[in-house]
Scaffold this motif. Structure first.
Motif, PDB file in Angstrom:
ATOM      1  N   GLU A  22       0.834  -1.225   0.000  1.00 44.86           N
ATOM      2  CA  GLU A  22       0.000   0.000   0.000  1.00 44.86           C
ATOM      3  C   GLU A  22       0.857   1.258   0.000  1.00 44.86           C
ATOM      4  O   GLU A  22       0.582   2.210  -0.725  1.00 44.86           O
ATOM      5  N   ILE A  23       1.919   1.255   0.818  1.00 51.89           N
ATOM      6  CA  ILE A  23       2.779   2.440   0.880  1.00 51.89           C
ATOM      7  C   ILE A  23       3.430   2.669  -0.481  1.00 51.89           C
ATOM      8  O   ILE A  23       3.542   3.806  -0.954  1.00 51.89           O
ATOM      9  N   SER A  24       3.846   1.575  -1.110  1.00 51.78           N
ATOM     10  CA  SER A  24       4.588   1.729  -2.370  1.00 51.78           C
ATOM     11  C   SER A  24       3.694   2.227  -3.505  1.00 51.78           C
ATOM     12  O   SER A  24       4.183   2.674  -4.535  1.00 51.78           O
ATOM     13  N   ILE A  30      10.852   3.167  -0.303  1.00 56.14           N
ATOM     14  CA  ILE A  30      10.427   2.815   1.047  1.00 56.14           C
ATOM     15  C   ILE A  30      11.622   2.315   1.874  1.00 56.14           C
ATOM     16  O   ILE A  30      12.411   1.507   1.394  1.00 56.14           O
ATOM     17  N   VAL A  31      11.722   2.861   3.062  1.00 58.63           N
ATOM     18  CA  VAL A  31      12.742   2.421   4.010  1.00 58.63           C
ATOM     19  C   VAL A  31      12.032   1.535   5.031  1.00 58.63           C
ATOM     20  O   VAL A  31      11.095   1.983   5.697  1.00 58.63           O
ATOM     21  N   ILE A  32      12.473   0.282   5.122  1.00 68.17           N
ATOM     22  CA  ILE A  32      11.866  -0.663   6.056  1.00 68.17           C
ATOM     23  C   ILE A  32      12.833  -0.847   7.223  1.00 68.17           C
ATOM     24  O   ILE A  32      13.884  -1.476   7.074  1.00 68.17           O
ATOM     25  N   ILE A  56      12.375 -10.423   4.518  1.00 69.41           N
ATOM     26  CA  ILE A  56      11.751  -9.309   3.792  1.00 69.41           C
ATOM     27  C   ILE A  56      12.287  -9.252   2.356  1.00 69.41           C
ATOM     28  O   ILE A  56      11.521  -9.162   1.387  1.00 69.41           O
ATOM     29  N   ARG A  57      13.626  -9.343   2.225  1.00 69.67           N
ATOM     30  CA  ARG A  57      14.255  -9.295   0.898  1.00 69.67           C
ATOM     31  C   ARG A  57      13.661 -10.360  -0.027  1.00 69.67           C
ATOM     32  O   ARG A  57      13.251 -10.101  -1.148  1.00 69.67           O
ATOM     33  N   ARG A  58      13.589 -11.588   0.488  1.00 66.67           N
ATOM     34  CA  ARG A  58      13.123 -12.699  -0.354  1.00 66.67           C
ATOM     35  C   ARG A  58      11.635 -12.560  -0.675  1.00 66.67           C
ATOM     36  O   ARG A  58      11.196 -12.882  -1.768  1.00 66.67           O
ATOM     37  N   GLY A  64       7.644  -9.979  -6.726  1.00 66.50           N
ATOM     38  CA  GLY A  64       7.826  -9.022  -7.810  1.00 66.50           C
ATOM     39  C   GLY A  64       7.652  -7.578  -7.403  1.00 66.50           C
ATOM     40  O   GLY A  64       7.117  -6.769  -8.169  1.00 66.50           O
ATOM     41  N   PHE A  65       8.122  -7.256  -6.194  1.00 66.46           N
ATOM     42  CA  PHE A  65       8.029  -5.864  -5.731  1.00 66.46           C
ATOM     43  C   PHE A  65       8.811  -4.962  -6.679  1.00 66.46           C
ATOM     44  O   PHE A  65       9.987  -5.203  -6.960  1.00 66.46           O
TER      45      PHE A  65
END
Ligand code: ATP
Ligand code: MG
Length: 170
Positions: A22-24, A30-32, A56-58, A64-65
């Motif tokens: 949603e943020i993206s 985005i900084v997580i 998170i990375r995976r 497909g982010f």
């Protein structure tokens, strides 16, 4: 525009994933922030910062982010009044903060940041506490975390770690 969101992600679950998606939709980058980064191998915080980065990375990759993301461990400090400076020292500059955590909201607002509240998705199930409880009690939990996160939990034998922690605390 660059946004910050922060959680402990013990583990990263589908509620967290929905928030990031949603943020993206709204911001470019985005900084997580991974909170309480120094804590692991505890009942409420079983996973290391590195394991949470991997979850998170995976997950972002497998799903497909498309956006630009920075996944950054943030250790706790014992002085709330300078926490935002500590945070800023670890992250790229950000314009806006997404959080529902009352302390994070207060500290970021005091620092002048615009704070938005991401909506909660299926909070009864998409909850770190609930997922850890299910892992310990051998109840169904795998549908509550994204595939990439599931892989990392399997890889580090996370459920067994949690069960061992429970036994050791008895
Ligand atoms: P725990 O039960 O271990 O505290 P949690 O599910 O509350 O885990 P945290 O790691 O504490 O998750 O991260 C908190 C952040 O994640 C908050 O900003 C909160 O708004 C967001 N969040 C947690 N659960 C959901 C959910 N189901 N839907 C949307 N956002 C969520
Ligand atoms: Mg929480």
């Amino acid at each position: 525009m660059r946004a910050l969101t922060i959680g402990r992600y013990q583990p990263f679950h589908k509620g967290h994933m929905n928030v990031i998606w949603e943020i993206s939709d709204v911001v470019d980058e985005i900084v997580i922030g991974i909170g309480s980064a120094q804590i692991s191998h505890e009942l409420d915080n079983p996973f290391t910062a590195g394991e949470r980065v991997a979850m998170i990375r995976r997950t972002l990759e497998l799903n497909g982010f498309k956006g630009m993301s920075y996944i950054i461990p943030i250790e706790d400090i014992q002085r709330n009044s300078i926490w935002t400076s500590h945070l800023e020292s670890m992250t790229p500059p950000f314009d806006i903060v997404y959080s529902n955590n009352p302390l994070v909201v207060r500290l970021c607002k005091e620092e002048g940041y615009e704070v938005r509240h991401p909506p909660l998705f299926k909070r009864d199930e998409y909850s770190g506490t609930e997922i850890r409880r299910r892992m310990i009690e051998d109840e169904r939990w795998t549908h509550l975390v994204p595939e990439g996160t599931l892989e990392v939990i399997d890889e580090v034998d996370g459920v067994q770690r949690l069960k061992d922690i429970v036994r050791e605390e008895d």
